[in-house]
Design a protein around this motif. Sequence first.
Motif, PDB file in Angstrom:
ATOM      1  N   GLU A   1       0.811  -1.228   0.000  1.00  0.00           N
ATOM      2  CA  GLU A   1       0.000   0.000   0.000  1.00  0.00           C
ATOM      3  C   GLU A   1       0.843   1.276   0.000  1.00  0.00           C
ATOM      4  N   THR A   2       2.168   1.144   0.102  1.00  0.00           N
ATOM      5  CA  THR A   2       3.023   2.343   0.057  1.00  0.00           C
ATOM      6  C   THR A   2       3.359   2.738  -1.375  1.00  0.00           C
ATOM      7  N   MET A   3       2.957   1.903  -2.332  1.00  0.00           N
ATOM      8  CA  MET A   3       3.387   2.099  -3.731  1.00  0.00           C
ATOM      9  C   MET A   3       2.297   2.717  -4.593  1.00  0.00           C
ATOM     10  N   LEU A   4       2.771   3.361  -5.646  1.00  0.00           N
ATOM     11  CA  LEU A   4       1.882   3.832  -6.714  1.00  0.00           C
ATOM     12  C   LEU A   4       2.254   3.032  -7.954  1.00  0.00           C
ATOM     13  N   VAL A   5       1.293   2.377  -8.571  1.00  0.00           N
ATOM     14  CA  VAL A   5       1.571   1.570  -9.761  1.00  0.00           C
ATOM     15  C   VAL A   5       0.936   2.248 -10.970  1.00  0.00           C
ATOM     16  N   ALA A   6       1.786   2.624 -11.936  1.00  0.00           N
ATOM     17  CA  ALA A   6       1.333   3.382 -13.103  1.00  0.00           C
ATOM     18  C   ALA A   6       1.550   2.587 -14.378  1.00  0.00           C
ATOM     19  N   GLU A   7       0.638   2.755 -15.310  1.00  0.00           N
ATOM     20  CA  GLU A   7       0.649   2.031 -16.591  1.00  0.00           C
ATOM     21  C   GLU A   7       0.897   2.977 -17.753  1.00  0.00           C
ATOM     22  N   VAL A   8       1.472   2.449 -18.847  1.00  0.00           N
ATOM     23  CA  VAL A   8       1.430   3.164 -20.124  1.00  0.00           C
ATOM     24  C   VAL A   8       0.268   2.659 -20.973  1.00  0.00           C
TER      25      VAL A   8
END
Length: 268
Positions: free
Chosen positions: A216-223
């Motif tokens: 939960e500390t992460m931000l997961v981003a997509e292209v």
Amino acid sequence: ALAVNGSTKIMGVIGDPIAQVMTPTTINPIFAARGANIVCVPLHIDARELDTAWAGLKALRNLIGFGITLPHKQAALALCDSLDPLAKRVGAVNLVRREADGTFRGYQFDGKGFVRGLKAQGHTLSGSHCLMVGAGGAAIAIAFALAEEGAASLTIANRTRTKAEELADAVNRAMGRSFARAGDPRPTPGEIIINATSLGLSASDPLPIDASLVDETMLVAEVIAKPEVTPLLQAAHARGARVHSGIHMIRGQVDLIAAHIAEVQTDS
Ligand code: NDP
């Protein structure tokens, strides 16, 4: 409603396949809102016919430019009459504009789009530690944009490791600081994780990272913008991480592209 008439200028978007492109849907309302008599249309061009098609695009006097998607972004480099320095550095063109003198100049907006998309969603890149999977065209553009945005560090993990190493070297050289390094696709707490590979376009693709390491500390981003929620984002969300769709990378650049392409008025 879209009102096309004899004075309408055409913006194309070229690719193969083409049905998935979101540029027409996203940019036409912006042209309309700006009061610009421009319409964006998809143009399906096979890689083997790019040279022929390019000559045709040049000959269409009321075509003011075109967006470029897979598989033409790199091939377009050599076909442009001139290149913006950023397109040259990234080694890929995602927008061609017909300049006032009639020549085709290549530009690159992907990195800026990614960064602006994150910021528009309230995320901060400055000082962040990032893990990016991928070292292709989109990844290269993003790596330079993250460095320029003041991210603190970038780990680049790619299937072909040498490409990750080359990209890290190129970014460090350009920025004059030790910012990027090649590494493993292993997320660590607090990081911004970026999928810049094409994994996720197809439902049968494996995940680009081990999702069991996401917290939960992460931000997961997509292209990847289609599907808007990829299996990676689903898995990350289920583990409590913040998630960010690739759609924001498109939205982050489309207004810039609309303004940029409408800037030059050519005679038709
Ligand atoms: P490239 O072909 O240049 O790069 C593809 C990348 O994906 C490479 O790093 C490649 O690794 C990796 N890859 C591909 N298949 C696999 C696999 N099976 N296993 C592991 N790694 C794999 O493509 P682009 O960079 O141009 O595009 C990548 C994605 O970004 C596409 O899905 C595209 O739709 C998306 N995109 C989205 C944009 C947006 O605005 N939302 C804008 C631009 C792109 P390797 O080097 O080892 O081959």
